[in-house]
Design a protein around this motif. Structure first.
Motif, PDB file in Angstrom:
ATOM      1  N   VAL A  34      -6.722   3.351 -41.574  1.00 13.76           N
ATOM      2  CA  VAL A  34      -6.916   2.061 -40.894  1.00 13.76           C
ATOM      3  C   VAL A  34      -6.248   0.945 -41.689  1.00 13.76           C
ATOM      4  N   ARG A  35      -6.458   0.953 -42.988  1.00 11.95           N
ATOM      5  CA  ARG A  35      -5.911  -0.105 -43.850  1.00 11.95           C
ATOM      6  C   ARG A  35      -4.404  -0.277 -43.662  1.00 11.95           C
ATOM      7  N   ASP A  36      -3.691   0.818 -43.551  1.00 10.44           N
ATOM      8  CA  ASP A  36      -2.233   0.737 -43.456  1.00 10.44           C
ATOM      9  C   ASP A  36      -1.761   0.147 -42.137  1.00 10.44           C
TER      10      ASP A  36
ATOM     11  N   LEU B 244     -16.081   0.581 -40.267  1.00 10.37           N
ATOM     12  CA  LEU B 244     -14.696   0.973 -40.541  1.00 10.37           C
ATOM     13  C   LEU B 244     -14.546   2.494 -40.560  1.00 10.37           C
ATOM     14  N   GLU B 245     -15.528   3.179 -41.082  1.00  7.33           N
ATOM     15  CA  GLU B 245     -15.481   4.640 -41.071  1.00  7.33           C
ATOM     16  C   GLU B 245     -15.515   5.176 -39.641  1.00  7.33           C
ATOM     17  N   HIS B 246     -16.349   4.560 -38.804  1.00  8.26           N
ATOM     18  CA  HIS B 246     -16.408   4.951 -37.386  1.00  8.26           C
ATOM     19  C   HIS B 246     -15.062   4.708 -36.710  1.00  8.26           C
TER      20      HIS B 246
ATOM     21  N   ARG C 139     -22.626   1.085 -29.976  1.00  6.67           N
ATOM     22  CA  ARG C 139     -21.579   1.230 -28.971  1.00  6.67           C
ATOM     23  C   ARG C 139     -20.258   0.634 -29.459  1.00  6.67           C
ATOM     24  N   VAL C 140     -19.193   1.099 -28.850  1.00  2.00           N
ATOM     25  CA  VAL C 140     -17.858   0.566 -29.104  1.00  2.00           C
ATOM     26  C   VAL C 140     -17.293   0.070 -27.778  1.00  2.00           C
ATOM     27  N   SER C 141     -16.893  -1.192 -27.757  1.00  2.00           N
ATOM     28  CA  SER C 141     -16.316  -1.766 -26.541  1.00  2.00           C
ATOM     29  C   SER C 141     -14.833  -2.017 -26.768  1.00  2.00           C
TER      30      SER C 141
END
Length: 294
Positions: free
Chosen positions: A202-204, A238-240, A265-267
């Motif tokens: 993710v960081r990159d 962030l891990e998710h 939840r993720v929207s």
């Protein structure tokens, strides 16, 4: 009236009273009287310089005279050993420490020099040692550039503790530093940088981390997606996100927003093109379903 002026006023008045009292005593010898007279005139002179605003210049002149005498006595600074500097030039170090070509080791205020050096943005710690008769050692520990902080259109290099070190330049050492944006971002920079270091995938992809209302972060990804992170549970969110991207290529989809602020939840928000395509797909499915049922 400043505190120093009030103290000088009291000293002059007290000195005059003391002098008059002693002069009236038969026990005062002529030599003592002369010394007291000299001291009184000196105190009066100091008082006058203070009231006239000439004290800094007088102190500087006295220091120069003391240095000149000490240099003649063998205490001239002949060797200066500097260590630890990388970004700060030797000239800046010596000027900040108050070391001039005419300075003597005897009258150099080592503690004052150390304190002035540690007020320099690049310098985290300093040590100043006088090694008689003519050697001065100055060791500095510089701050390292940790991130770039953007606020009000200006970008500065900041240290790990949020201290602003210098304006951003095209120095190669700064190009790969993470970017944080907004009020409070500089004081919470370790939080987001360390959390992102645990999810390099993710960081990159992150272009900048934006501090929102000094409560939480939104990541601006390189492809334009905004990832809204929660106020609490930053590392878990962030891990998710990393798992979703690895398994479902979430950050490569035609979306504009990923909202992780709710823990259960993720929207996501589709781009305009993706939304129109989705609507057309749903209409086609509905039409097909209706045709098959008839």
């Amino acid at each position: 009236m400043t505190e120093r002026t009030r103290l000088l006023d009291r000293a002059i008045i007290g000195g005059r009273r003391f002098f008059v009292g002693l002069s009236a005593s038969r026990a005062v010898r002529r030599g003592a009287g002369l010394w007291l007279t000299a001291l009184l005139f000196a105190a009066t002179g100091i008082y006058g310089m203070e009231r006239g605003g000439h004290m800094p210049a007088a102190i500087e002149t006295a220091r120069d005279m003391g240095d000149a005498a000490a240099n003649l006595a063998g205490f001239k600074i002949a060797n200066v050993n500097l260590s630890g500097q990388n970004h700060v030039t030797p000239g800046d170090i010596l000027a900040t420490a108050g070391v001039k070509p005419t300075s003597s080791l005897l009258f150099l205020d080592a503690e004052g020099a150390r304190m002035r050096l540690e007020q320099f943005a690049w310098i985290k710690r300093a040590t100043v040692q006088k090694l008689y008769p003519d050697r001065l050692d100055i060791q500095v520990v510089e701050r390292e550039g940790f991130a770039l902080w953007q606020k009000d259109g200006r970008i500065n290099v900041i240290a790990r503790d949020g201290t602003v070190i210098a304006p951003y330049s095209d120095d190669p050492r700064y190009i790969r530093l993470p970017i944080v944006v907004g009020d409070g971002a500089q004081t919470h920079v370790v939080e987001i940088v360390d959390a992102l270091s645990l999810v390099p995938g993710v960081r990159d992809q992150v272009r900048a981390a934006i501090r929102v209302a000094d409560r939480r972060w939104t990541l601006k990804m390189r492809n334009g997606i905004d990832v809204r992170l929660p106020e609490h549970g930053l590392s878990d969110a962030l891990e998710h996100l990393a798992v979703l991207d690895q398994r479902k290529s979430l950050l490569s989809r035609d979306i504009t927003v990923v909202d992780l602020r709710l823990p259960d939840r993720v929207s996501v928000r589709l781009s305009d093109a993706a939304y129109e395509a989705r609507q057309a797909e749903l209409k086609a499915k509905a039409k097909t379903k209706k045709g098959s049922s008839s």
